[in-house]
Design a protein around this motif. Structure first.
Motif, mmCIF file in Angstrom:
data_model
loop_
_atom_site.group_PDB
_atom_site.id
_atom_site.type_symbol
_atom_site.label_atom_id
_atom_site.label_comp_id
_atom_site.label_asym_id
_atom_site.label_seq_id
_atom_site.Cartn_x
_atom_site.Cartn_y
_atom_site.Cartn_z
ATOM 1 N N SER A 412 1.067 -1.166 0.037
ATOM 2 C CA SER A 412 -0.043 0.006 -0.051
ATOM 3 C C SER A 412 0.784 1.285 -0.052
ATOM 4 O O SER A 412 0.688 2.376 -0.615
ATOM 5 N N SER A 413 1.948 1.226 0.897
ATOM 6 C CA SER A 413 2.695 2.317 0.637
ATOM 7 C C SER A 413 3.477 2.725 -0.644
ATOM 8 O O SER A 413 3.806 3.849 -0.744
ATOM 9 N N ASP A 414 3.832 1.639 -1.253
ATOM 10 C CA ASP A 414 4.351 1.649 -2.624
ATOM 11 C C ASP A 414 3.417 2.537 -3.653
ATOM 12 O O ASP A 414 3.663 3.093 -4.510
ATOM 13 N N LEU A 415 1.975 2.183 -3.198
ATOM 14 C CA LEU A 415 1.038 2.813 -4.062
ATOM 15 C C LEU A 415 0.934 4.391 -3.843
ATOM 16 O O LEU A 415 0.570 4.991 -4.619
ATOM 17 N N ASP A 416 1.667 4.795 -2.769
ATOM 18 C CA ASP A 416 1.685 6.149 -2.508
ATOM 19 C C ASP A 416 2.782 7.006 -3.171
ATOM 20 O O ASP A 416 2.349 8.088 -3.461
ATOM 21 N N ASP A 417 3.618 6.124 -3.589
ATOM 22 C CA ASP A 417 4.674 6.647 -4.300
ATOM 23 C C ASP A 417 5.095 5.780 -5.623
ATOM 24 O O ASP A 417 6.179 4.969 -5.395
#
Length: 459
Positions: A412-417
């Motif tokens: 999910s954090s990778d989808l942030d950036d």
């Protein structure tokens, strides 16, 4: 009894209580047919017969495919089919079947240029809505069983202690009644879903048998309403999405089990509000079939069974939504590449599909009705951006190699950036992955090298 000589009710022998104020022969409410105290006796008899049928339908685990189950899925199937038939369900004509098979076959050929994953389609069919119910029910039962079982268990566990001690041997009947209510709701929800779906992959995973691609001509027609796009083009676009998802699940062996495990994880954290159920049941007019159906189907925004949010549930749901977004994003990118230059209205069809999937598709409503679980890829645009970035940086092979193992998947954090993932983790790991497992099939190397086979099976 009225004819009992020792009767102290004030009625004489032969007095059936049919005097003034008693509603005519047989007593009871004068507004009731024939003085019957519970309304129309025929309706009451029908209700009792349906209840008896539901009780008799609670089959053993052996009759449910050998699996231990708390919900009778045969009953859910019958309710779903009845829900479909109420609105009419025409059989698929030979011409429609030929059109669907041709579209699936052509779309599958187009995808050869857009992904390294080989075709995952073994059969191509056109289904009516009733056929969709029949073909997908085994997957629905497996997907929903952890959730529905948790609900039924909670209905017994969350009873007050004094009530549990009093119920004693009757707890089994309480859970049986819970299983019937959940089965009724599941059948109603799946029947409603059958009127909206376009194929076998609307929830983000194949619901039919492995490798069985299918489209519903009625669903395709409904999808194209208002778009002012030729139906042949709509059918080809939806066929491309169907076969793309079959390629993904057919050649990424861990993916299906991973999604099921996330649903089970969500179910383990479920907490059921028994007092809320009691309040809702108290508001239902049992003499009104429409009121009962409305409560079960959740037409007011909530179904009869709604779990309480817990931290564990929220974390599990976040991981599930991320995976669904990655699946949907990959399908969108691959299909976009496959149909580019071939379908004039590709952009409009992609936007219609994205909007339908991300802002309230049929899967979301069905699962929200069942147990409050929404299979909704909330971050679809971010996922699409990530897959496009991987393709630009590492090509189609580098993009698809990410599916080799769940540990390589973006979080999910990778989808942030997405850009950071593409330039960082993707550069160090995806570029060196062996993607041969996607393309080898049953080649000679696999047949000769027993060690490699054992290693892959063990993994």
């Amino acid at each position: 009894m009225p004819n009992d000589p020792n009767d102290e009710s004030g009625r004489g022998s032969g007095d059936s209580g049919s005097g003034p104020g008693r509603g005519g022969p047989g007593g009871g409410d004068p507004n009731m047919p024939g003085g019957f105290p519970f309304g129309d006796p025929q309706q009451m008899a029908q209700m009792l017969r349906q209840f008896a049928d539901m009780m008799a339908a609670q089959s053993s685990p052996e009759e449910q495919g050998g699996r231990s189950t708390t919900v009778n899925w045969d009953m859910a199937r019958n309710i779903a089919r009845h829900t479909v038939s109420q609105q009419g369900d025409a059989s698929v004509s030979p011409a429609e079947n030929a059109q669907v098979q041709e579209a699936l076959r052509l779309a599958d050929l187009w995808l050869n240029e857009a992904t390294v994953l080989p075709s995952g389609v073994h059969t191509m069919q056109a289904w009516s809505r009733s056929e969709w119910v029949e073909q997908t029910m085994p997957t629905w039962s497996r997907l929903c069983e952890p959730l529905t079982s948790r609900i039924v268990e909670s209905m017994g566990q969350n009873l007050p202690e004094e009530m549990q001690s009093m119920a004693g041997p009757l707890m089994g009947m309480v859970q049986q009644m819970g299983g019937m209510l959940v089965g009724q709701q599941a059948g109603q929800a799946i029947g409603e879903l059958a009127r909206e779906v376009v194929g076998s992959t609307d929830v983000g995973l194949p619901l039919g048998e492995e490798g069985g691609a299918a489209l519903l001509p009625a669903g395709v027609q409904k999808f194209g309403e208002g778009l002012e796009i030729p139906e042949d083009e709509v059918r080809l676009y939806l066929a491309a999405r169907e076969v793309a998802l079959h390629r993904l699940f057919g050649h990424v062996p861990w993916l299906r089990a991973h999604l099921f495990s996330l649903v089970e994880e969500y179910a383990l954290g479920m907490s059921f509000d028994m007092s809320g159920l009691e309040e809702k049941l108290g508001q239902i007019d049992i003499s009104s079939p429409e009121a009962l159906q409305e409560a079960l189907s959740g037409t007011e925004g909530e179904g009869l069974f709604q779990p309480q949010d817990t931290p564990q549930q929220k974390a599990s749901l976040a991981r599930l939504e991320t995976m669904l977004a990655l699946i949907e994003g990959w399908v969108s990118v691959v299909v976009g590449s496959a149909v580019a230059g071939r379908l004039p209205h590709e952009a409009s069809l992609a936007e219609a599909s994205r909007r339908r999937r991300a802002t309230g598709g049929p899967a979301e409503h069905t699962f929200a009705t069942l147990v409050g679980l929404e299979l909704r890829p909330r971050r679809l645009r971010e996922a699409g951006q990530l897959w496009n970035g991987l393709q630009e940086a590492h090509g189609v092979q580098g993009r698809d190699a990410i599916w080799e193992h769940p540990d390589l998947m973006p979080s999910s954090s990778d989808l942030d950036d997405p850009d950071a993932f593409v330039s960082g983790q993707a550069d160090s790991e995806a570029g060196h992955l062996d993607i041969s497992q996607f393309t080898e099939g049953d080649g000679e190397e696999r047949q000769d090298d027993g060690k490699d086979d054992e290693g892959e099976d063990g993994r």
